[in-house]
Design an enzyme around this catalytic site. Structure first.
Site, mmCIF file in Angstrom:
data_model
loop_
_atom_site.group_PDB
_atom_site.id
_atom_site.type_symbol
_atom_site.label_atom_id
_atom_site.label_comp_id
_atom_site.label_asym_id
_atom_site.label_seq_id
_atom_site.Cartn_x
_atom_site.Cartn_y
_atom_site.Cartn_z
ATOM 1 N N TRP A 46 0.690 -1.218 -0.056
ATOM 2 C CA TRP A 46 -0.135 -0.072 -0.162
ATOM 3 C C TRP A 46 1.130 1.123 -0.384
ATOM 4 O O TRP A 46 0.680 2.246 -0.464
ATOM 5 C CB TRP A 46 -1.040 -0.080 1.040
ATOM 6 C CG TRP A 46 -2.311 -1.649 0.765
ATOM 7 C CD1 TRP A 46 -2.282 -2.184 1.200
ATOM 8 C CD2 TRP A 46 -3.634 -1.372 -0.368
ATOM 9 N NE1 TRP A 46 -3.233 -3.313 0.936
ATOM 10 C CE2 TRP A 46 -3.690 -2.197 -0.059
ATOM 11 C CE3 TRP A 46 -3.544 -0.694 -1.228
ATOM 12 C CZ2 TRP A 46 -4.626 -2.984 -0.904
ATOM 13 C CZ3 TRP A 46 -4.564 -0.639 -2.168
ATOM 14 C CH2 TRP A 46 -5.068 -1.783 -2.052
ATOM 15 N N ASP A 61 -1.694 6.440 6.556
ATOM 16 C CA ASP A 61 -2.878 5.885 5.297
ATOM 17 C C ASP A 61 -3.339 4.503 6.702
ATOM 18 O O ASP A 61 -1.983 3.567 6.830
ATOM 19 C CB ASP A 61 -2.124 4.776 4.604
ATOM 20 C CG ASP A 61 -3.756 4.011 4.068
ATOM 21 O OD1 ASP A 61 -4.195 3.795 3.966
ATOM 22 O OD2 ASP A 61 -2.805 2.802 2.967
ATOM 23 N N LYS A 117 -11.947 -1.973 6.444
ATOM 24 C CA LYS A 117 -11.231 -2.936 7.053
ATOM 25 C C LYS A 117 -11.576 -2.635 8.488
ATOM 26 O O LYS A 117 -12.153 -3.837 9.260
ATOM 27 C CB LYS A 117 -10.199 -2.294 7.395
ATOM 28 C CG LYS A 117 -9.207 -3.147 5.945
ATOM 29 C CD LYS A 117 -9.672 -2.305 4.610
ATOM 30 C CE LYS A 117 -8.966 -3.293 3.417
ATOM 31 N NZ LYS A 117 -8.082 -2.321 2.802
HETATM 32 C C1 LIG Z 1 -7.572 -1.743 2.019
HETATM 33 C C2 LIG Z 1 -6.147 -0.648 1.572
HETATM 34 C C3 LIG Z 1 -6.520 -0.068 1.023
HETATM 35 C C4 LIG Z 1 -6.940 0.647 -0.558
HETATM 36 O O1 LIG Z 1 -7.995 1.036 -0.076
HETATM 37 P P1 LIG Z 1 -9.120 0.982 -1.332
HETATM 38 O O2 LIG Z 1 -10.498 0.788 -0.324
HETATM 39 O O3 LIG Z 1 -9.447 -0.479 -1.926
HETATM 40 O O4 LIG Z 1 -8.723 2.053 -2.742
HETATM 41 C C5 LIG Z 1 -5.068 1.266 0.644
HETATM 42 N N1 LIG Z 1 -4.208 1.201 2.023
HETATM 43 C C6 LIG Z 1 -4.462 -0.357 2.999
HETATM 44 C C7 LIG Z 1 -3.497 0.593 3.832
HETATM 45 C C8 LIG Z 1 -5.171 -0.959 2.425
HETATM 46 O O5 LIG Z 1 -5.796 -1.302 4.301
#
Ligand SMILES: *Cc1c(COP(=O)(O)O)cnc(C)c1O
Length: 361
Positions: free
Chosen positions: A102, A172, A196
């Site tokens: 990511w 993030d 998540k």
């Molecule tokens: C799932 C995830 C993303 C991507 O999320 P989307 O909603 O598919 O754009 C980005 N960063 C992390 C850490 C993730 O777990």
């Protein structure tokens, strides 16, 4: 009806009580004679739901008043493109620490707009560790430093907030938000896709220090502008109302369960059950991540062969343990243990792992 333990990395398991409430309210909500998905986002009823979700999230995470909270359609990846547009001038230097898949995605989304300096990169080591802070090569003039708090695929997690001086730290938190208490004031921006740990896919939360909203950024449409969203309480256009409502229910559930301190305790207990099973298996199960940065949320591991990996996933599914197949970038197995995964789920997984090893070890 049988609900299995769902170890999906995302979209992921939600609290059963939240799903039941949403089910009960699906046809008719709150005495309005219609479903919440059928009413205007500008109605007093929905505006109250939206405001309550924000207030509850502020309580849950201890978000100071000098931070705005935005609720925006789309996922974390969209935010990865909006960050440089809002926080940096065109072509300005920005620093990225890449600790897994990511982090790489974040770089890819930023590159068209800014001069990305990779301050540190764990890829040479297979993303099994997070490069030590002392080795980062930060720029003097960076608009911000970007990190991925928890790498959902590689299973590495920052266990402390890195000191990056006066430059805003952007993180993030998609796969670890609300999993333990955090000091929001250490960050310039915290962002997370909801699917998540916060609710359903389709909505993202952006927690941004208000002074950063004053940055000129670069030419962008209103709809890509954090300041515009903040000024209009995230209702610049029709927000994803159903997702926002479900996120609100999920946050309320977390508060009722005892908040982030309680989830920190539960998440540590769940993760240590699985890691202990791996580490105590005499090498039958392997997690290759440096112990100091092992993720509490996503645990990738391997069996002695790809054949056994596949058999493990299939037999686990038959035993009511879903979605344990690892991401294709890493292979093997991945168990995701978000807030809504009960301790019983981790216990069932650990028991299954012991049993599977006995039969196949
Ligand atoms: C799932 C995830 C993303 C991507 O999320 P989307 O909603 O598919 O754009 C980005 N960063 C992390 C850490 C993730 O777990």
């Amino acid at each position: 009806m049988t609900r299995a333990f769902n170890f999906s990395a995302g979209p992921a398991t939600l609290p059963e009580s939240v799903l039941r409430q949403a089910q009960a309210e699906m046809l008719e909500w709150n005495g309005v004679g219609a479903s919440i998905v059928e009413i205007s986002h500008r109605s007093a009823e929905f505006v109250a739901v939206a405001a309550q979700a924000e207030a509850d999230l502020r309580t849950l995470l201890g978000i100071p008043d000098d931070y705005a909270v935005l609720f925006m359609g789309g996922g974390a990846t969209t935010q990865q493109a909006l960050l440089p547009l809002n926080l940096a001038a065109a072509g300005q230097r920005v620093d990225y620490v890449v600790s897994g898949h990511w982090g790489k995605t974040a770089v890819r989304q930023a590159r068209p707009y800014v001069d990305v300096n990779i301050a540190a990169d764990g890829e040479a080591g297979g993303f099994r560790d997070i490069p030590a802070r002392a080795q980062w090569r930060l720029s003097d003039d960076a608009a911000y430093v970007h990190i991925t708090a928890n790498e959902t695929i590689h299973g590495v997690e920052f266990r402390e907030v890195p000191d990056v001086g006066a430059v805003p730290l952007v993180a993030d938190f998609s796969s670890s938000i609300a999993s333990e208490p955090i000091d929001v004031s250490r960050y310039g921006v915290i962002y997370a896709g909801a699917q998540k740990n916060l609710g359903p896919v389709g909505i993202a939360v952006v927690i941004v220090r208000r002074d950063l909203l004053e940055r000129a950024g670069q030419p962008r449409a209103d709809i890509f502008d954090y300041r515009s969203h903040a000024a209009r309480d995230s209702m610049l256009n029709t927000p994803p109302t159903w997702n926002w409502y479900l996120l609100g229910l999920t946050v309320k559930w977390m508060l009722a369960q005892g908040g982030t301190a309680e989830f920190a305790r539960r998440n540590a207990a769940k993760a240590s059950l699985v890691y202990q099973t791996i580490d105590g298996s005499g090498g039958f199960y392997r997690n290759e991540v440096a112990p100091a940065v092992r993720s509490r949320m996503n645990i990738p591991f391997f069996l002695p062969s790809a054949d056994l990996d596949a058999r493990f996933v299939a037999e686990a599914k038959a035993a009511g343990l879903l979605a344990l197949k690892g991401h294709k970038a890493v292979g093997g197995i991945r168990a995701s243990l978000y807030n809504a995964m009960p301790l019983e789920g981790a216990q069932a997984l650990a028991a299954f792992m012991h049993d599977f090893q006995q039969r196949n070890g």
